[in-house]
Design a protein around this motif. Structure first.
Motif, mmCIF file in Angstrom:
data_model
loop_
_atom_site.group_PDB
_atom_site.id
_atom_site.type_symbol
_atom_site.label_atom_id
_atom_site.label_comp_id
_atom_site.label_asym_id
_atom_site.label_seq_id
_atom_site.Cartn_x
_atom_site.Cartn_y
_atom_site.Cartn_z
ATOM 1 N N UNK A 26 0.796 -1.225 0.000
ATOM 2 C CA UNK A 26 0.000 0.000 0.000
ATOM 3 C C UNK A 26 0.827 1.273 0.000
ATOM 4 N N UNK A 27 2.093 1.224 0.371
ATOM 5 C CA UNK A 27 2.923 2.430 0.419
ATOM 6 C C UNK A 27 3.725 2.562 -0.865
ATOM 7 N N UNK A 28 4.084 3.780 -1.173
ATOM 8 C CA UNK A 28 4.888 4.044 -2.368
ATOM 9 C C UNK A 28 6.327 3.602 -2.121
ATOM 10 N N UNK A 29 6.970 3.149 -3.164
ATOM 11 C CA UNK A 29 8.342 2.676 -3.069
ATOM 12 C C UNK A 29 9.280 3.847 -3.325
ATOM 13 N N UNK A 30 10.269 3.984 -2.457
ATOM 14 C CA UNK A 30 11.324 4.968 -2.683
ATOM 15 C C UNK A 30 12.320 4.325 -3.639
ATOM 16 N N UNK A 31 12.307 4.743 -4.890
ATOM 17 C CA UNK A 31 13.101 4.114 -5.933
ATOM 18 C C UNK A 31 14.597 4.260 -5.688
ATOM 19 N N UNK A 32 14.997 5.225 -4.859
ATOM 20 C CA UNK A 32 16.418 5.424 -4.572
ATOM 21 C C UNK A 32 16.876 4.624 -3.356
ATOM 22 N N UNK A 33 15.966 3.941 -2.709
ATOM 23 C CA UNK A 33 16.304 3.116 -1.555
ATOM 24 C C UNK A 33 16.499 1.676 -2.043
ATOM 25 N N UNK A 34 17.763 1.198 -2.066
ATOM 26 C CA UNK A 34 18.007 -0.148 -2.603
ATOM 27 C C UNK A 34 17.272 -1.249 -1.851
ATOM 28 N N UNK A 35 17.049 -1.075 -0.567
ATOM 29 C CA UNK A 35 16.347 -2.105 0.206
ATOM 30 C C UNK A 35 14.886 -2.211 -0.230
ATOM 31 N N UNK A 36 14.206 -1.079 -0.344
ATOM 32 C CA UNK A 36 12.807 -1.098 -0.781
ATOM 33 C C UNK A 36 12.703 -1.553 -2.234
ATOM 34 N N UNK A 37 13.585 -1.031 -3.081
ATOM 35 C CA UNK A 37 13.530 -1.418 -4.481
ATOM 36 C C UNK A 37 13.886 -2.888 -4.649
ATOM 37 N N UNK A 38 14.793 -3.388 -3.799
ATOM 38 C CA UNK A 38 15.149 -4.806 -3.845
ATOM 39 C C UNK A 38 13.966 -5.699 -3.527
#
Length: 84
Positions: free
Chosen positions: A7-19
């Motif tokens: 439900x939350x937006x992904x921070x594209x610059x955060x490798x952990x979230x993008x991973x």
């Protein structure tokens, strides 16, 4: 997987979230293809014994493709810090 991830937006610059996002895409690709191959085998369009062998290129291609996508994101995040 937590519901907040969906439900939350992904921070594209955060490798952990993008991973995590890339891992989800990889899993959808691999398991979706496996389900498709199993359906084909169930209706007789594909041999059951050939499903495992046909999944090897899918696993290899998806792993390389999504691995490169994640690595490029991690490299970008390292070179462009957000300053937070």
């Amino acid at each position: 997987m937590s519901s907040s991830f969906l439900t939350t937006r992904i921070d594209w610059k955060n490798p952990r979230q993008f991973g995590k996002f890339v891992g989800l895409l990889w899993a959808l690709t691999v398991f979706g293809t496996l389900v498709g191959f199993l359906i084909q085998a169930a209706v007789g369009a594909r041999a059951w014994s050939g499903v495992t062998g046909d999944m090897l290129p899918v696993l290899l291609g998806a792993s390389i493709g999504y691995g490169l996508l994640w690595a490029a994101s991690a490299l970008y995040a390292k070179r462009h810090p957000t300053g937070d």
